[in-house]
Motif scaffolding. Structure first.
Motif, short mmCIF file in Angstrom:
data_model
loop_
_atom_site.label_atom_id
_atom_site.label_comp_id
_atom_site.label_asym_id
_atom_site.label_seq_id
_atom_site.Cartn_x
_atom_site.Cartn_y
_atom_site.Cartn_z
N ALA A 1 -2.07 -1.58 -3.81
CA ALA A 1 -3.19 -0.67 -3.55
C ALA A 1 -2.61 0.72 -3.33
O ALA A 1 -1.51 0.87 -2.80
CB ALA A 1 -3.98 -1.13 -2.33
N GLU B 1 -8.57 1.37 -0.33
CA GLU B 1 -8.36 0.35 -1.36
C GLU B 1 -7.62 -0.85 -0.77
O GLU B 1 -7.93 -2.00 -1.09
CB GLU B 1 -7.57 0.94 -2.53
CG GLU B 1 -7.37 -0.02 -3.67
CD GLU B 1 -6.51 0.55 -4.80
OE1 GLU B 1 -6.05 -0.25 -5.63
OE2 GLU B 1 -6.28 1.78 -4.84
N GLY B 2 -6.67 -0.59 0.10
CA GLY B 2 -5.94 -1.68 0.73
C GLY B 2 -6.83 -2.55 1.60
O GLY B 2 -6.76 -3.78 1.55
N ILE C 1 0.86 -1.19 0.00
CA ILE C 1 0.00 0.00 0.00
C ILE C 1 0.89 1.24 0.00
O ILE C 1 1.65 1.47 0.95
CB ILE C 1 -0.94 0.04 1.23
CG1 ILE C 1 -1.75 -1.25 1.36
CG2 ILE C 1 -1.86 1.26 1.14
CD1 ILE C 1 -2.58 -1.32 2.63
N SER D 1 3.17 -1.31 4.03
CA SER D 1 2.41 -0.08 3.85
C SER D 1 3.23 1.15 4.20
O SER D 1 3.98 1.16 5.18
CB SER D 1 1.16 -0.10 4.73
OG SER D 1 0.44 1.12 4.62
#
Length: 125
Positions: A33, A38-39, A9, A54
């Motif tokens: 993502a 979205e993740g 992410i 992330s």
């Protein structure tokens, strides 16, 4: 053995694309993502995701909010998910989480070592 995936992410598409390609070249399966929302949606759709890499800073959110979602969302809270956070601003002073935070640009050898530690070895054969 079920194949697992790694979710990347980051709001920079080129970073996501580079990570996906690099991880796949190393034998991992990866998906990307661009936002926290979205993740989270991707996590809900792909039960094979076990590791999330992330960015700490995402548009309108902190990557650490992901941990809250992992703990409270009824779809995610019972899954065994591990995170590795990355940040262009080090050190992260408010990291009270039990997840590692790595400086951008990431040291790929260190990232691979962390993935192997989390997954108990390397990519699936």
């Amino acid at each position: 053995m079920a194949v697992f995936q790694i979710l990347i992410i980051d709001d920079f598409d080129d970073i996501v694309e580079e990570f996906v390609v690099m991880l796949e070249l190393l034998g991992f399966s990866a998906i990307g993502a661009a936002t926290l929302d979205e993740g989270i949606a991707t996590l809900k759709r792909h039960e094979t995701i076990e590791v999330i890499i992330s960015d700490v800073r995402l548009p309108g959110h902190s990557g650490f909010e992901l941990v809250d979602a992992m703990k409270t969302d009824p779809v995610l809270r019972d899954r065994h998910l591990s995170c590795i956070f990355m940040s262009g601003e080090m050190p992260i002073s408010n990291n009270s989480l039990a997840y590692p935070v790595m400086a951008k640009p990431l040291d790929m050898a260190r990232l691979l070592a962390e993935l192997q530690r989390i997954l108990g070895g390397g990519p699936p054969q």
